[in-house]
Scaffold this motif. Sequence first.
Motif, PDB file in Angstrom:
ATOM      1  N   UNK A 173       1.055  -1.535   0.178  1.00 53.96           N
ATOM      2  CA  UNK A 173      -0.134   0.068  -0.269  1.00 53.96           C
ATOM      3  C   UNK A 173       0.858   1.420  -0.035  1.00 53.96           C
ATOM      4  N   UNK A 174       0.149   2.228  -0.681  1.00 55.08           N
ATOM      5  CA  UNK A 174       1.307   3.514  -0.462  1.00 55.08           C
ATOM      6  C   UNK A 174       0.769   4.943   0.790  1.00 55.08           C
ATOM      7  N   UNK A 175       1.746   4.438   1.606  1.00 58.97           N
ATOM      8  CA  UNK A 175       1.290   5.908   2.537  1.00 58.97           C
ATOM      9  C   UNK A 175       0.897   7.279   2.305  1.00 58.97           C
ATOM     10  N   UNK A 176      -0.394   7.370   3.191  1.00 66.09           N
ATOM     11  CA  UNK A 176      -0.975   8.347   2.527  1.00 66.09           C
ATOM     12  C   UNK A 176      -0.564   9.412   4.052  1.00 66.09           C
ATOM     13  N   UNK A 177       0.778   9.972   3.912  1.00 65.31           N
ATOM     14  CA  UNK A 177       1.749  10.381   5.207  1.00 65.31           C
ATOM     15  C   UNK A 177       2.533  11.251   4.588  1.00 65.31           C
ATOM     16  N   UNK A 178       3.417  11.671   5.309  1.00 63.74           N
ATOM     17  CA  UNK A 178       3.895  12.478   5.013  1.00 63.74           C
ATOM     18  C   UNK A 178       5.568  12.336   6.699  1.00 63.74           C
ATOM     19  N   UNK A 179       6.882  12.356   5.883  1.00 65.43           N
ATOM     20  CA  UNK A 179       7.509  12.328   7.545  1.00 65.43           C
ATOM     21  C   UNK A 179       6.850  12.894   8.573  1.00 65.43           C
ATOM     22  N   UNK A 180       6.770  12.838   9.238  1.00 70.08           N
ATOM     23  CA  UNK A 180       6.898  12.744  11.000  1.00 70.08           C
ATOM     24  C   UNK A 180       7.322  12.433  12.768  1.00 70.08           C
ATOM     25  N   UNK A 622       5.867  22.718   4.063  1.00 69.24           N
ATOM     26  CA  UNK A 622       6.259  21.710   4.583  1.00 69.24           C
ATOM     27  C   UNK A 622       6.281  21.426   5.848  1.00 69.24           C
ATOM     28  N   UNK A 623       5.531  19.633   6.541  1.00 70.17           N
ATOM     29  CA  UNK A 623       5.812  20.020   8.148  1.00 70.17           C
ATOM     30  C   UNK A 623       6.762  19.996   8.394  1.00 70.17           C
ATOM     31  N   UNK A 624       6.751  20.530   9.742  1.00 69.73           N
ATOM     32  CA  UNK A 624       8.049  20.745  10.266  1.00 69.73           C
ATOM     33  C   UNK A 624       8.037  20.448  11.859  1.00 69.73           C
ATOM     34  N   UNK A 625       8.540  19.681  12.563  1.00 71.51           N
ATOM     35  CA  UNK A 625       8.163  19.423  14.316  1.00 71.51           C
ATOM     36  C   UNK A 625       9.729  20.012  14.952  1.00 71.51           C
TER      37      UNK A 625
END
Length: 971
Positions: A173-180, A622-625
Amino acid sequence: MSLSLLGLLANISDVTDRMALLINNLHNTSRRIPQPAFLLHSLPNGTSEQVLEAKEQAAMANSSLQRALEYLEELRVRLEESSKAVAQAKISVSNTNQLFSDSHSTARTAESKLNEAESRTERLYDRLKPLKTLRENLSRNLSEIREMINQARKQAASIKVSVLADKDCVRAYKPEMSSSNFNTLTMTVKTSEPDNLLFYMGSSSSVDFMAVEMHRGKVGFLWDAGSGHAKLEYPDIQINNNKWHRINATRFGKHGTLSVHQLESDPLPAVKTTSPRSATILDVNKFTLIFVGGLGRQIKKSSAVKMTQFKGCMGEASLNEKNIGLWNYAEREGQCRGCFMSPQTEETSFHFDGSGYSVVEKPLRSTSTSIVMLFKTLSPNGLLLYLASNATRDFLSIELVEGQVHLTFELGSGPLTLSSNKAYNTGSWYKITLQRNKRKAYISVMAADNSSDKEIIEAESPGSASDLNRSDLDPIYIGGLPMSRPIRRQVVARSYVGCIKNMEIARSNFDLLRDSYGVKKGCVLEPIRSVSVLREGYVELPSMSLGYQGELLASFSTRNHTGIILAGFSKAGTRRRRQARQPFLAVMLVSGHLEVHVNMVEGGSVHKVVVKSRSGSFSDGQEHSVILQRNRKTMTVLVDEDHQETVRLSSEKASLTFSSLYMGGLPPEEGVGLLRTTSSFYGCIRNLALDAKLLDLSAAVKYHNVDMDSCLLEERPKRVLLPDDTDLEADPTLDPSRPPPPPPTQLSALTPGTLTCASMDNSTSLPEANQFGISRHSHKVLNINPNTVRRSFSLELSVRTFAQSGLIYYMAHANQMDYATLQLLGGRLFFTCDKGSGPATASFPVPVNDGQWHTVKTDFNKKSVVISVDSQASAPVLAKGNTLDVENKLYLGGLPHSYTAKKIGNVTHSLAGCIQKVILNSVELDTQSPVSEHSTAHCFTAAQDGTFFSGSGYAALRRYQQAQYIDDHVL
């Protein structure tokens, strides 16, 4: 040139002839001289000296004549050479004349060919117009097809048949998410095999992975975020007993938890561990794949994971609280079958994930409506039911708005909206009962397990219309709407996240899974982990404390350079006291850099940390932590693992207690003078955790102008609004998703002296200025040449207004796929142009509704749109598409009653203001001789407070409505 050469040739010929005659005479003279000389020589000696002198003179003459003959011969040769040169020049001129003649003929032929090409181009363009219309229709159809494909995928993902594998079934499956820095996994599984690989997510291009495996019947959770793998095994329970078990694995930063329990038994406590070193973000890229039950050959597994196969039944799986449709795989290997021993018990409830809807059909009586439903949600906004006519403006909707139940219906003579007093997004089941009998409506909301806790609202719709007219085939939507479905302006919510059960319409029950998208059976309410802050809003959370060894984590994404991410204040300071001395903690973006400001004790100093991105800015979309780790007197700030700064604190105070903790922004006046910025965040904030515990945002104390349970970087796409025919409407907006304000229930008292009328002394008018807004459909139609605006145009005008909103000009194609418009909203100007490939909007940030004349210029070209006000230009906005194809009509000041603009929101009413000097492509348009006009007048020389009555009109006010076109200014 030819005539000059001919004259020169004639002169040379004449000179040549004369020279020839002279030479001939000289020759004749030469021949005659010897004879007289001979006679002189033959004279006897002693002749007089005169004869000798004559002989000498004759000899000298002969010599001179010889020299003359030689000179003339030389001159003749030169003349012959000149004659040859002139003859050559004559030939060159002749050839040049021929070339000129040929070039002229060629130019005439080229002009003829060009005219023919232009004619053919026009004919081809006329033939292409139907093709363009077809392309536009195809584009719309493709959009609908894409939406149907998405819906089909969601429907496939909602299939809840378990998957049976016997070590030979592998699904990717292809993940529906990004690096987190946050991942949570839930699975139900039944197996008798002691060693299995249940889940694996990884990539061939990265060492990062996450896996769940079984070894000797025990479940283990493994992950590696880049600094070494961590393993967590659940003790004492072996799940290879061929019974259904639920597994919950969560990773947040360096912390991991795992819980396992049999479905028939009570949940057991989770076990915890921490990964080595500092890496916290699990990398997810385009090569990342997810495997549920066994591992394929597409990627190389980590050596820490021992198992590769699976034997048993996989019931369901969800990653990051999103369902992984086990039958919605991207790739498959081996034999995979269905396992019909499902772990789910029979459910009568249905869960809506916010991305889809359920659609049912039911013939209904026009004079009455009966609806009963139960719902449970944590989300403040959601569309529960939408029932409308495709042929009329009649509709009925039930929705949640800020937690309150809203009923709105329209029978043809004006909408009615009823709202509950209480909020019902508490996570408990509530029952809604609606009864409509003609114009009268009754709605009750009560707790499902307590009938005494009931709220009842009754009202009667305006006007005389009493029937809700619709076709028996018109669909009834539950839990949301398709994107392509037009919607009434009064409907606020567009989707729903939560559960619905026992749906009953006109005493008929419905299976909401039968024709649905983004719906699954059962009801598991997920906590709200994310919030989108897009309209100067904020979320206020309950009080909490950051301990002396505490940790605060969050993720954010934005394209704006400055804004508050988190801000917490101690109750030691209040707004009335000197805020600069109160303890606080703030995490904010300032010019693309992340700053953390903290004051530990009242009256203490403020410690600051600035973290700069190596790429230039953290506001890159982009998402940043961000992680704040406190260890007594030091605080470490980590951003995306590879950005780290440390600050030493002035106090070892046990904890920093926040009586008020805000996300995304601050209430007015809060933090002023204390923080470097109080600007609201614009984007998404999610996965907020304190001491490794994720916070549920549904427990918020208060929220304002935010979109809960979503993660957006910009406003949602505009919905297509169906027009209203009434003149009295709520405040307009360019964004149809913005809720209209509720109508006032009573008239406020007027303070004496607050309203003054314009004096007649200042009622002189400007003959060239046109006043609009006298009625909703005030307008003028000016004739334009569509070809002059196809590739670019510049339209300039002067405007004066006090209005908050209104349409200034509009031009469009007959099908309205292409259009250009200038609108006023909130006192600001918005210039929008759509060449059939999506709208481009340029806006001017400074309000212009100050009653002064402003020169506005809107420029459109192949690449961009720009708006200028008083010679100050906005930033250019990229425009897609090739040409702007519009009709030969420019609507100025508003639109006719018979014309409906479909794609520009609901700012379609006439501008209450004055417009003059309309110049299109440097040519001033004649606004005094329009093609047609309606309800316009001349403008006064000066704008003044008050309302001017000319003696030929009146103002009519309706109860519980706001008169839109009685402005308290004389324009």
